[in-house]
Scaffold this active site. Structure first.
Site, PDB file in Angstrom:
ATOM      1  N   ASP A 250      -2.960  52.323 -30.909  1.00 12.07           N
ATOM      2  CA  ASP A 250      -2.198  51.333 -31.646  1.00 12.07           C
ATOM      3  C   ASP A 250      -2.480  51.391 -33.142  1.00 12.07           C
ATOM      4  OD1 ASP A 250      -0.830  49.080 -32.359  1.00 12.07           O
ATOM      5  OD2 ASP A 250      -1.780  47.778 -30.888  1.00 12.07           O
ATOM      6  N   HIS A 348       9.934  51.072 -28.282  1.00  8.20           N
ATOM      7  CA  HIS A 348       9.365  50.303 -29.390  1.00  8.20           C
ATOM      8  C   HIS A 348       9.305  51.110 -30.678  1.00  8.20           C
ATOM      9  CE1 HIS A 348       6.996  47.236 -31.356  1.00  8.20           C
ATOM     10  NE2 HIS A 348       6.037  48.100 -31.618  1.00  8.20           N
TER      11      HIS A 348
END
Length: 440
Positions: A250, A348
């Site tokens: 991330d 995403h």
């Protein structure tokens, strides 16, 4: 989390910088623990080949113990053109706190509060062995170094009304629009003042939190508090991008300070930028969007790894885009695999990409959180999302609008709290944060 430049969370450089601030145990010198361990393995008689020599080694080990790590010595200066806690790697522990000014607290009271806060942070972040601010000697962090402590201050819209400074209210601090999927709790949103605390040691972070709360005295009271965490520096054998609570690597495509347009997108220009909604007192400052984003982990965990990867657009194991390559390979949004788009239309990283949002970019610097089990029986866990930008109406807002309507990841997220804060530039020697606003 849902308003990312790619996947969510901390800066892409966090792993590299963290490793620099948390070196492995020093090779020089022999710690008493290591000495005793060697004795157990080789036998005391073998270690003490000559009584005097063995005694000398033990005394030297006691007199000059090597540090277990370098985490405690990490130092980030309080003073500078920008406030600390924006471009630095996200620390292992964090606290986000909003305050409301007390009834009757005026501009002078607010200035005195920011002075107390700034002086306290100077003491706590001093290089070497920081000091506890006078009047707050609780000794909670008395044995630790600064541990990369940063404390960052910001102003909400209500601050300007309460202090009679509405003429200085930045246009860029306009209320965030309502997003259809929001489920916001007003008790945990907004606030007159916002404080972000980060440190690589939990006690150092807690100590700073207590000092800030006690220094508020009768001038302001806590409106809400959120506590977060990240991976501890040095926990991995080599520097790497962190993971969020969904298990995804991330922060890969977070903008980097080395990029030529970084400062323009993150900070208000040094001369101020009235045309973009930021007055002169915001020069060198930034705007922080703060969102508490709950991850619906039980629903997410029911997906196969392959399905999770399609939702994100990256491999879960190493963060590489499904269009091919490694984690840092540029995403190819036009790539096809077996006749279909490699990156799904609602993935995403496609919906959040600057290329899909007219170049809109923000610096994300977040903490994970876990507050136990919610009333629904599922983990109350997720992301304390903090996004930095020179203008939230050009950064966060357009990206979130797009994510809210077309991001496949949004099915597994719930935005439960929100706030927008004007974070002024840093303080110089002897100054306090916000002095240009409060005394200008």
């Amino acid at each position: 989390m849902s308003t990312s430049n790619d996947t969510t969370d901390s800066t892409a450089s966090a792993g590299t910088a963290a490793s620099a601030g948390s070196a492995a145990p020093a090779a020089a010198g022999v710690t008493r623990r290591r000495l005793l361990g060697t004795a157990g393995a080789a036998g005391a008689a073998g270690l003490v080949a000559g009584g005097a020599a063995g005694s000398g080694i033990a005394v030297a080990a006691q007199d000059r113990p090597a540090p277990l790590t370098g985490i405690g010595t990490g130092h980030i200066p309080f003073e500078g053109a920008h406030q600390a806690g924006i471009v630095e790697p996200t620390q292992a522990r964090g606290h986000l706190v909003a305050f409301d000014l007390a009834a009757g607290a005026d501009r002078a009271a607010a200035a005195a509060l920011l002075r107390r806060w700034s002086d306290a942070v100077r003491a706590m972040t001093a290089a070497g062995h920081p000091s506890t601010p006078a009047g707050y000697d609780d000794q909670v962090a008395g044995d630790a170094g600064p541990s990369s402590l940063t404390v960052t201050f910001g102003f909400g819209r209500g601050f300007f009304t309460r202090t009679g400074l509405t003429a200085q209210l930045p246009a860029a601090l306009a209320p965030l629009p309502d997003f259809p999927s929001d489920a916001l709790d007003p008790r945990r949103s907004d606030g007159d003042l916002w404080v972000q605390i980060g440190a690589d040691d939990a006690l150092v972070a807690f100590h700073a939190l207590r000092v800030i709360q006690k220094a508020a005295r009768d001038a302001a009271g806590v409106r809400w508090q959120m506590n977060g965490f990240n991976r501890t520096p040095g926990a991995t054998p080599a520097p790497m991008t962190g993971r969020n609570l969904m298990g995804q690597i991330d922060g890969t495509n977070n903008p980097r300070p080395s990029q030529p347009d970084f400062a323009r997108k993150v900070f208000v220009p040094a001369s101020g930028a009235p045309s973009s909604g930021s007055p002169a007192w915001m020069a060198g400052g930034s705007y922080a969007v703060v969102r508490r984003i709950r991850m619906l982990l039980d629903s997410w965990d029911h997906l196969s790894v392959t399905a999770q990867e399609r939702v994100i657009g990256r491999r879960k194991s190493d963060g590489a885009p499904l269009s091919g390559g490694t984690e840092t390979t540029a995403v190819d949004l036009d790539a096809f695999v077996h006749g279909s788009l490699a990156i799904a239309g609602d993935a995403h990283i496609r919906v959040a990409a600057p290329a899909s949002n007219s170049g809109a970019t923000m610096l994300r610097r977040a903490f994970s959180y876990h507050d136990g089990i919610g009333e629904d029986g599922a983990p109350d866990a997720g992301l304390l999302f903090v996004a930095w930008q020179a203008d939230p109406m050009r950064g966060f807002v357009p990206v979130q609008r797009k994510l809210d309507g077309g991001d496949g990841l949004s099915r597994f997220l719930r935005h439960e709290a929100s706030g927008l804060f004007a974070v002024p530039g840093g303080a110089g020697p002897g100054e306090y944060v916000g002095q240009r606003l409060l005394e200008g």
